[in-house]
Design a protein around this motif. Structure first.
Motif, PDB file in Angstrom:
ATOM      1  N   HIS A 109       0.850  -1.195   0.000  1.00 51.91           N
ATOM      2  CA  HIS A 109       0.000   0.000   0.000  1.00 51.91           C
ATOM      3  C   HIS A 109       0.883   1.241   0.000  1.00 51.91           C
ATOM      4  O   HIS A 109       1.937   1.242   0.634  1.00 51.91           O
ATOM      5  N   GLN A 110       0.440   2.293  -0.663  1.00 51.86           N
ATOM      6  CA  GLN A 110       1.186   3.555  -0.651  1.00 51.86           C
ATOM      7  C   GLN A 110       0.225   4.696  -0.326  1.00 51.86           C
ATOM      8  O   GLN A 110      -0.706   4.960  -1.075  1.00 51.86           O
ATOM      9  N   LYS A 111       0.481   5.376   0.811  1.00 48.35           N
ATOM     10  CA  LYS A 111      -0.428   6.445   1.247  1.00 48.35           C
ATOM     11  C   LYS A 111      -0.069   7.804   0.656  1.00 48.35           C
ATOM     12  O   LYS A 111      -0.931   8.661   0.498  1.00 48.35           O
ATOM     13  N   GLY A 112       1.220   8.037   0.394  1.00 46.09           N
ATOM     14  CA  GLY A 112       1.641   9.378  -0.019  1.00 46.09           C
ATOM     15  C   GLY A 112       1.976  10.219   1.207  1.00 46.09           C
ATOM     16  O   GLY A 112       1.485   9.961   2.299  1.00 46.09           O
ATOM     17  N   LYS A 113       2.845  11.223   1.012  1.00 48.65           N
ATOM     18  CA  LYS A 113       3.294  12.039   2.152  1.00 48.65           C
ATOM     19  C   LYS A 113       2.685  13.436   2.139  1.00 48.65           C
ATOM     20  O   LYS A 113       2.140  13.877   3.126  1.00 48.65           O
ATOM     21  N   THR A 114       2.770  14.130   1.015  1.00 46.48           N
ATOM     22  CA  THR A 114       2.157  15.463   0.947  1.00 46.48           C
ATOM     23  C   THR A 114       0.673  15.288   0.658  1.00 46.48           C
ATOM     24  O   THR A 114       0.237  14.211   0.232  1.00 46.48           O
ATOM     25  N   LEU A 115      -0.101  16.363   0.874  1.00 47.66           N
ATOM     26  CA  LEU A 115      -1.553  16.267   0.635  1.00 47.66           C
ATOM     27  C   LEU A 115      -1.842  15.891  -0.817  1.00 47.66           C
ATOM     28  O   LEU A 115      -2.697  15.052  -1.100  1.00 47.66           O
ATOM     29  N   LYS A 116      -1.073  16.488  -1.748  1.00 43.00           N
ATOM     30  CA  LYS A 116      -1.295  16.205  -3.176  1.00 43.00           C
ATOM     31  C   LYS A 116      -1.070  14.715  -3.460  1.00 43.00           C
ATOM     32  O   LYS A 116      -1.874  14.062  -4.134  1.00 43.00           O
ATOM     33  N   GLU A 117       0.058  14.189  -2.939  1.00 46.66           N
ATOM     34  CA  GLU A 117       0.355  12.758  -3.139  1.00 46.66           C
ATOM     35  C   GLU A 117      -0.724  11.892  -2.505  1.00 46.66           C
ATOM     36  O   GLU A 117      -1.139  10.887  -3.069  1.00 46.66           O
ATOM     37  N   MET A 119      -3.812  12.542  -2.025  1.00 44.89           N
ATOM     38  CA  MET A 119      -5.037  12.534  -2.831  1.00 44.89           C
ATOM     39  C   MET A 119      -4.860  11.647  -4.065  1.00 44.89           C
ATOM     40  O   MET A 119      -5.747  10.878  -4.420  1.00 44.89           O
ATOM     41  N   GLN A 120      -3.672  11.743  -4.700  1.00 46.45           N
ATOM     42  CA  GLN A 120      -3.405  10.891  -5.876  1.00 46.45           C
ATOM     43  C   GLN A 120      -3.446   9.412  -5.495  1.00 46.45           C
ATOM     44  O   GLN A 120      -3.889   8.573  -6.262  1.00 46.45           O
ATOM     45  N   ARG A 121      -2.957   9.121  -4.292  1.00 45.91           N
ATOM     46  CA  ARG A 121      -2.877   7.714  -3.837  1.00 45.91           C
ATOM     47  C   ARG A 121      -4.143   7.293  -3.099  1.00 45.91           C
ATOM     48  O   ARG A 121      -4.191   6.210  -2.524  1.00 45.91           O
ATOM     49  N   ASN A 122      -5.147   8.185  -3.059  1.00 40.49           N
ATOM     50  CA  ASN A 122      -6.397   7.907  -2.355  1.00 40.49           C
ATOM     51  C   ASN A 122      -6.142   7.542  -0.888  1.00 40.49           C
ATOM     52  O   ASN A 122      -6.795   6.664  -0.330  1.00 40.49           O
ATOM     53  N   PHE A 123      -5.139   8.210  -0.284  1.00 42.27           N
ATOM     54  CA  PHE A 123      -4.796   8.020   1.127  1.00 42.27           C
ATOM     55  C   PHE A 123      -4.485   6.553   1.461  1.00 42.27           C
ATOM     56  O   PHE A 123      -4.716   6.103   2.577  1.00 42.27           O
ATOM     57  N   GLY A 124      -3.994   5.816   0.443  1.00 43.56           N
ATOM     58  CA  GLY A 124      -3.626   4.420   0.688  1.00 43.56           C
ATOM     59  C   GLY A 124      -4.821   3.485   0.823  1.00 43.56           C
ATOM     60  O   GLY A 124      -4.701   2.394   1.364  1.00 43.56           O
TER      61      GLY A 124
END
Length: 288
Positions: A109-117, A119-124
Motif C-alpha cells: 500500500h502507498q499512502k503518499g506524504k504530501t496532501l497532493k500525493e 489525494m493521488q494515492r487515495n490516502f492508501g
C-alpha cells in the motif's frame, strides 16, 4: 534541526526543543547559555525515554500514521534494486525487484506524504482494481517461482459506492482465497497501519512481521468508537480494547515477529529501520 511534525502527545518535547533552539539562535557561546542548553538536552532525553516507554495503543496508532513515516516506496528504494513497477491502481504499488541477488515480487500500500500525493494515492485506500492488480502480480510471481513480499499500510479498503459496485468485497475475498493457495513463499510486513480487510487482502502469508509501533486490527479505533459508542471521545478506549499493537498481536500469535523501531518512531531514523527490515527479510526468506 529539520522541523519535525509533532503529534498531540509529543507537545512537551516540542516545548523543550523550542527552548533549546531559541537559546542556540541567540548566539549561545556564553558559558551560562551553553550550560542551560546542556541541562535542557538532558531534560529532553529523559522526557523522551519516559514518554516512549509507556505509549498507549492510541498513541502508537498516531505514530503508525505519522506523515513522515517510511512508506512502501521508501523501503523499495532503500532495500531493493532494479524495481520494475507494474501500473494500475495508485494506492497499491508492485512489481519485480532484486533483493540480495534474488528476484522477488514486492507489493504494498502507498499512502503518499504530501496532501497532493495522498489525494493521488487515495490516502492508501485501494479500490477493487488495486486488489485485482495485486492478485495479478502474485499469480505472475507464482508462475515464475518468485517469493512475494508485501508491505501493509492502509486505513482500510476504499468504502466508496463505486468501489462497492465494482466488487470491493469480492476482490478482497478472492485475494484471501488465492493467497492461501499460492505455492511460493509470502512474507508480509505491517509497516504502518493494517486496517481491516483492506490490509488482510495483502496479508495471508507464511510469515507476518510488524514494526514495533505498527497497528493491525479489524477496524480503525475511530470506526470502532463510532459503531459501539457513537462517541469520538471513546477512540483511545477503542484502541486499547482492539488489541491492535505489535506486542498484543505477538501474544495472540497473529504476528510472528516484531521489528524494533528507534526511540520516537521509524520516521526519526528511517535508515536504521530499513536496515532492520532488510535483515528480517533476509532471515525469513532463507528459512522459507
Amino acid at each position: 534541526v529539520a522541523m519535525r511534525d509533532y503529534l498531540e502527545f509529543e507537545k512537551p518535547l516540542r516545548e523543550v526543543e523550542e527552548k533549546i533552539e531559541k537559546l542556540a539562535a541567540s548566539g549561545g557561546t556564553k558559558a551560562g547559555v551553553q550550560d542551560e542548553i546542556r541541562k535542557l538536552r538532558m531534560k529532553l532525553a529523559q522526557l523522551e525515554h519516559e514518554l516512549y516507554a509507556k505509549l498507549t495503543p492510541w498513541q502508537r496508532t498516531q505514530l503508525a500514521r505519522h506523515p513522515q513515516r517510511p512508506s512502501t516506496l521508501d523501503y523499495i528504494g532503500e532495500i531493493f534494486r532494479d524495481f520494475l513497477e507494474f501500473h494500475g491502481d495508485r494506492s497499491i504499488v508492485g512489481g519485480f525487484a532484486r533483493f540480495n541477488d534474488r528476484s522477488i515480487m514486492v507489493i504494498g500500500h502507498q499512502k503518499g506524504k504530501t496532501l497532493k500525493e495522498r489525494m493521488q494515492r487515495n490516502f492508501g485506500m485501494p479500490n477493487p482494481e488495486g486488489y485485482r492488480k495485486a492478485l495479478r502480480l502474485m499469480k505472475m510471481a507464482e508462475k515464475f517461482g518468485r517469493p512475494i513480499v508485501t508491505f501493509i499500510d492502509t486505513p482500510g479498503a476504499y468504502p466508496g459506492i463505486g468501489a462497492e459496485e465494482r466488487g470491493q468485497a469480492e476482490a478482497i475475498a478472492r485475494n484471501l482465497y488465492a493467497m492461501s493457495r499460492l505455492t511460493v513463499p509470502i512474507i508480509s510486513i505491517v509497516i504502518g497501519e493494517g486496517g481491516s480487510g483492506g490490509a488482510l487482502a495483502l496479508g495471508v502469508s507464511d510469515r507476518i512481521l510488524m514494526l514495533e509501533h505498527g497497528v493491525y486490527s479489524v477496524i480503525s479505533p475511530e470506526g470502532c468508537a463510532a459503531i459501539l459508542w457513537d462517541d469520538p471521545a471513546k477512540v483511545p478506549d477503542a484502541a486499547a480494547s482492539l488489541k491492535m499493537t505489535a506486542q498484543d498481536l505477538v501474544d495472540l500469535r497473529i504476528v510472528d515477529d516484531v521489528i524494533p523501531e528507534p526511540l520516537g518512531g521509524a520516521h526519526r531514523e528511517p535508515k536504521a529501520v530499513t536496515d532492520r527490515v532488510a535483515k528480517a527479510l533476509t532471515n525469513q526468506l532463507s528459512q522459507l
